[in-house]
Design a protein around this motif. Sequence first.
Motif, PDB file in Angstrom:
ATOM      1  N   VAL A  93       0.846  -1.179   0.000  1.00  8.62           N
ATOM      2  CA  VAL A  93       0.000   0.000   0.000  1.00  8.62           C
ATOM      3  C   VAL A  93       0.890   1.239   0.000  1.00  8.62           C
ATOM      4  O   VAL A  93       1.853   1.325   0.770  1.00  8.62           O
ATOM      5  N   GLY A  94       0.597   2.156  -0.929  1.00  5.66           N
ATOM      6  CA  GLY A  94       1.284   3.435  -0.937  1.00  5.66           C
ATOM      7  C   GLY A  94       0.552   4.433  -0.066  1.00  5.66           C
ATOM      8  O   GLY A  94      -0.580   4.199   0.385  1.00  5.66           O
ATOM      9  N   PHE A  95       1.192   5.569   0.193  1.00  5.51           N
ATOM     10  CA  PHE A  95       0.607   6.574   1.070  1.00  5.51           C
ATOM     11  C   PHE A  95       0.731   7.960   0.443  1.00  5.51           C
ATOM     12  O   PHE A  95       1.832   8.397   0.099  1.00  5.51           O
ATOM     13  N   VAL A  96      -0.409   8.634   0.291  1.00  4.75           N
ATOM     14  CA  VAL A  96      -0.433  10.049  -0.086  1.00  4.75           C
ATOM     15  C   VAL A  96      -0.554  10.853   1.203  1.00  4.75           C
ATOM     16  O   VAL A  96      -1.501  10.663   1.984  1.00  4.75           O
ATOM     17  N   VAL A  97       0.411  11.714   1.456  1.00  5.25           N
ATOM     18  CA  VAL A  97       0.483  12.459   2.716  1.00  5.25           C
ATOM     19  C   VAL A  97       0.166  13.930   2.462  1.00  5.25           C
ATOM     20  O   VAL A  97       0.793  14.574   1.607  1.00  5.25           O
ATOM     21  N   ASP A  98      -0.814  14.429   3.214  1.00  7.78           N
ATOM     22  CA  ASP A  98      -1.270  15.829   3.105  1.00  7.78           C
ATOM     23  C   ASP A  98      -1.628  16.202   1.673  1.00  7.78           C
ATOM     24  O   ASP A  98      -1.515  17.378   1.275  1.00  7.78           O
ATOM     25  N   GLY A  99      -2.008  15.219   0.889  1.00  9.33           N
ATOM     26  CA  GLY A  99      -2.440  15.469  -0.488  1.00  9.33           C
ATOM     27  C   GLY A  99      -1.343  15.900  -1.427  1.00  9.33           C
ATOM     28  O   GLY A  99      -1.615  16.233  -2.589  1.00  9.33           O
ATOM     29  N   THR A 100      -0.062  15.875  -0.964  1.00  9.81           N
ATOM     30  CA  THR A 100       1.004  16.432  -1.789  1.00  9.81           C
ATOM     31  C   THR A 100       2.181  15.499  -2.016  1.00  9.81           C
ATOM     32  O   THR A 100       2.895  15.646  -2.999  1.00  9.81           O
ATOM     33  N   VAL A 101       2.432  14.553  -1.103  1.00 12.84           N
ATOM     34  CA  VAL A 101       3.583  13.658  -1.194  1.00 12.84           C
ATOM     35  C   VAL A 101       3.088  12.225  -1.338  1.00 12.84           C
ATOM     36  O   VAL A 101       2.224  11.782  -0.574  1.00 12.84           O
ATOM     37  N   PHE A 102       3.650  11.484  -2.303  1.00 13.63           N
ATOM     38  CA  PHE A 102       3.236  10.101  -2.524  1.00 13.63           C
ATOM     39  C   PHE A 102       4.429   9.177  -2.442  1.00 13.63           C
ATOM     40  O   PHE A 102       5.393   9.303  -3.202  1.00 13.63           O
ATOM     41  N   HIS A 103       4.373   8.237  -1.487  1.00 12.08           N
ATOM     42  CA  HIS A 103       5.343   7.141  -1.392  1.00 12.08           C
ATOM     43  C   HIS A 103       4.625   5.885  -1.851  1.00 12.08           C
ATOM     44  O   HIS A 103       3.717   5.411  -1.176  1.00 12.08           O
ATOM     45  N   PRO A 104       5.024   5.294  -3.000  1.00 12.59           N
ATOM     46  CA  PRO A 104       4.274   4.163  -3.548  1.00 12.59           C
ATOM     47  C   PRO A 104       4.672   2.817  -2.978  1.00 12.59           C
ATOM     48  O   PRO A 104       4.016   1.808  -3.304  1.00 12.59           O
ATOM     49  N   GLY A 105       5.748   2.762  -2.144  1.00 12.10           N
ATOM     50  CA  GLY A 105       6.286   1.447  -1.797  1.00 12.10           C
ATOM     51  C   GLY A 105       6.906   0.816  -3.021  1.00 12.10           C
ATOM     52  O   GLY A 105       7.585   1.492  -3.804  1.00 12.10           O
ATOM     53  N   ASP A 106       6.670  -0.468  -3.224  1.00  7.81           N
ATOM     54  CA  ASP A 106       7.253  -1.185  -4.357  1.00  7.81           C
ATOM     55  C   ASP A 106       6.198  -1.448  -5.429  1.00  7.81           C
ATOM     56  O   ASP A 106       5.779  -2.589  -5.674  1.00  7.81           O
ATOM     57  N   ALA A 107       5.764  -0.395  -6.071  1.00  6.49           N
ATOM     58  CA  ALA A 107       4.769  -0.525  -7.138  1.00  6.49           C
ATOM     59  C   ALA A 107       4.680   0.791  -7.897  1.00  6.49           C
ATOM     60  O   ALA A 107       4.939   1.852  -7.327  1.00  6.49           O
ATOM     61  N   PHE A 108       4.316   0.704  -9.153  1.00  8.10           N
ATOM     62  CA  PHE A 108       4.051   1.908  -9.939  1.00  8.10           C
ATOM     63  C   PHE A 108       2.559   2.220  -9.868  1.00  8.10           C
ATOM     64  O   PHE A 108       1.867   2.317 -10.881  1.00  8.10           O
ATOM     65  N   THR A 109       2.064   2.383  -8.656  1.00  9.15           N
ATOM     66  CA  THR A 109       0.664   2.710  -8.427  1.00  9.15           C
ATOM     67  C   THR A 109       0.406   4.166  -8.799  1.00  9.15           C
ATOM     68  O   THR A 109       1.236   5.032  -8.555  1.00  9.15           O
ATOM     69  N   MET A 110      -0.752   4.424  -9.364  1.00  8.80           N
ATOM     70  CA  MET A 110      -1.167   5.797  -9.609  1.00  8.80           C
ATOM     71  C   MET A 110      -1.831   6.336  -8.342  1.00  8.80           C
ATOM     72  O   MET A 110      -2.667   5.661  -7.735  1.00  8.80           O
ATOM     73  N   PRO A 111      -1.479   7.551  -7.923  1.00 15.47           N
ATOM     74  CA  PRO A 111      -2.027   8.073  -6.666  1.00 15.47           C
ATOM     75  C   PRO A 111      -3.500   8.441  -6.728  1.00 15.47           C
ATOM     76  O   PRO A 111      -4.131   8.638  -5.688  1.00 15.47           O
ATOM     77  N   GLY A 112      -4.054   8.567  -7.928  1.00 16.73           N
ATOM     78  CA  GLY A 112      -5.481   8.861  -8.046  1.00 16.73           C
ATOM     79  C   GLY A 112      -5.826  10.318  -7.853  1.00 16.73           C
ATOM     80  O   GLY A 112      -7.011  10.672  -7.792  1.00 16.73           O
ATOM     81  N   ARG A 113      -4.802  11.166  -7.765  1.00 20.04           N
ATOM     82  CA  ARG A 113      -4.999  12.608  -7.595  1.00 20.04           C
ATOM     83  C   ARG A 113      -3.684  13.287  -7.937  1.00 20.04           C
ATOM     84  O   ARG A 113      -2.630  12.632  -7.928  1.00 20.04           O
ATOM     85  N   PRO A 114      -3.698  14.587  -8.228  1.00 19.18           N
ATOM     86  CA  PRO A 114      -2.428  15.274  -8.450  1.00 19.18           C
ATOM     87  C   PRO A 114      -1.590  15.296  -7.173  1.00 19.18           C
ATOM     88  O   PRO A 114      -2.129  15.494  -6.081  1.00 19.18           O
ATOM     89  N   VAL A 115      -0.302  15.074  -7.310  1.00 12.32           N
ATOM     90  CA  VAL A 115       0.620  15.201  -6.177  1.00 12.32           C
ATOM     91  C   VAL A 115       1.799  16.059  -6.608  1.00 12.32           C
ATOM     92  O   VAL A 115       2.206  16.037  -7.767  1.00 12.32           O
TER      93      VAL A 115
END
Length: 213
Positions: A119-141
């Motif tokens: 599972v990746g984490f979008v923090v405060d709507g601005t920073v995205f850590h995807p872990g080990d995947a090319f996941t799309m954050p689903g929002r602008p970051v």
Amino acid sequence: MDLTKYGHACVVLSKDGRRLVIDPGAFTEDGVIGDAEAVLVTHEHPDHLSVEALDAAWAQNPGLRVWTTAAVAEVLGDRDGRVTAVADGDTFTAAGFDVTAVGEWHAVIHPDVPRMQNVGFVVDGTVFHPGDAFTMPGRPVETLLTPAHAPWSKLQEIIDWVRAVSPVRTVSVHDGALNDRGLGLVNRMLGADGPGTGAQHLVLASGETVRLT
């Protein structure tokens, strides 16, 4: 918000005197968790999860909270309610940061290697850590923590993923298995001398901090 990189895949986000640690693993320096109020863990690979580091942190700070996948939560145990399993779409507040969990699965390493939860984490709507995947954050970051090297990736995929996410800046992470020549090559390709991602590319030494606006 300040972002500090540590070692391989770990970053610390700080604001208003509060610290949030993401993926303190076996390649992360000792003591990084320190006085952090919360830790996020994307998945159970040891370069992202160090049970020993968490145990040491809990010994110093019994109130430390951890949010992670169900699989990692099972490894850690409940810890008197201090470990919370999250899944794609869950939202919560950790150390004063608003966090959204994004994604479900680790990238495919090889068809013969079983996939694990990620599972990746979008923090405060601005920073995205995807872990080990090319996941799309689903929002602008604005800031995309970009795995620079992994058994499951190649440069073309990294560049195309950054282009698809379209952040303001990228920060190299997951680069602990590269020597200096490899790091130079990958970061040139992700930076101004490469084919172009549309984002500013930042390369931080371990312990180096950048102010995000």
